[in-house]
Design an enzyme around this catalytic site. Sequence first.
Site, short mmCIF file in Angstrom:
data_model
loop_
_atom_site.label_atom_id
_atom_site.label_comp_id
_atom_site.label_asym_id
_atom_site.label_seq_id
_atom_site.Cartn_x
_atom_site.Cartn_y
_atom_site.Cartn_z
N THR A 72 37.79 21.04 0.26
CA THR A 72 37.57 22.04 -0.78
C THR A 72 38.85 22.51 -1.46
O THR A 72 38.98 22.46 -2.68
CB THR A 72 36.81 23.24 -0.19
OG1 THR A 72 35.54 22.78 0.27
CG2 THR A 72 36.62 24.34 -1.23
N ASP A 191 27.28 22.82 -0.30
CA ASP A 191 28.19 22.51 0.81
C ASP A 191 27.80 23.21 2.11
O ASP A 191 27.71 22.59 3.17
CB ASP A 191 29.62 22.89 0.41
CG ASP A 191 30.64 22.54 1.47
OD1 ASP A 191 31.04 21.36 1.57
OD2 ASP A 191 31.05 23.45 2.22
#
Length: 462
Positions: A72, A191
């Site tokens: 990320t 996610d």
Amino acid sequence: MVLNPYKKFFTLCTLTFTVTFCLQLDPSEVLLVSFDGFRWDYIYKFPTLNFHRLIEDGVYVKQVSNVFITKTYPNHYSMVTGLYAENHGIVANEMYDPVLNKTFSMDTLDIYDSEFWEEAVPIWITNQNEGHKSGVAMWPGSDVNISGVYPSFYLPYNELVSFEYRVAKLIEWFTSNEPINLGLLYWEEPDDSAHLLGPDNPFMSKVIKEVDEKLGYLVAEMKKAGLWDTVNLIVTSDHGMEQCSSDRVIELDNYVDENLYTLVDRSPTVAILPKEGKLEDVYEALANAHPNMTVYKKEDIPERFHYIHNSRIQPILAVADLGWTILQSRSGGYLEGNHGYDNTEPNMHPLLLAHGPAFKRNVTKEAMNLTDLYPLLCHLLDIQPLPNNGSLSQVQDLLASTDPPFLSNYVDPESYASFVGVFLGSVLALAFLLIFIKHVTRSQMSAPEVEHPEITQPLLDV
């Protein structure tokens, strides 16, 4: 008849500034949206009506090749800097900097230490340095004081803040008396759910449906606010996701003594800091330990990863094969879905959709590099990009017009020459006007009789 100097002055000014400013293209407004962990093929695996509507009405890049490691923080910072992780310094979600002697972790307040972020300048700072305003809702790094600067408007990170509230703030910033021209919006799904469920779990259908509804909500709110036809909307993600299994776990404790090293970053790309004098011992113990784990000394990391030239990259890197998990021991915390694998793996790739006045319609492109997004954003905003690893030429085919803005966004000598030529021409024209006014004013103060008045008539009726 004596020529009216003020009328002539107005005409020449109009001509001069019309020529100059007609060469400029108004910089457009941009909203960049990231749905964390949205894998490129989710739109084919699950019902996604709003994603498909956007594809039909704009441009669609099937797969975006992101940067290594496919996590990320590195990829979100690459989006806003155009740099590989080794160049912007956010090399992982968990880091140790031996120069600063500091650690960085998503689980602690270390992420707000500005020293970790200042190896690069994110686009919101560049945009503001050029006199514009930026608004950022939860984008990684946006609530950090980077080089003494925050975004013009931002929301401090709080995952409990709803998507709808984040959208409302961006709409507010775009429509205020001093509006932003750049907005960034981050959302944690899909996610979060995919880590718990795995991307192949049937329950992911509901998660993706909810993300699709979020996109539909955003589009509806933009239309309601009159922004849909003026703001360039770009929707993408930082990485994809892979299904893992408890049957595909590599335990480091089976091969090397845990007292010989510190585990800095975790599966599936594991950063290992050996204790002093123990590098060779740790490397030799792990190098051929498992057929589904590749272990590199830092200097031997493949060049294609662009993951060598930074002090925060640890002396040993272990990379699991797709779908495998590396743990120190079974108690280390196992995830059903994960990312961070080799960035050439398609399941690590997100997609990209875009709609707005700058983009073509109903156009599909097979692939692009994530680093190309930054020069594209700079082009749309008409701001000068900082040195980066991207290339606007690789994504120009997405644009309705490939004409560069007046203030070129490229390090191109011809573009600079064009700008300098127009600038100098404008200066010379203004200088001429000032001399002309001074001359005519003096002439009027003691104007002689005109023997042949027809000579003074203008050639054009102004």
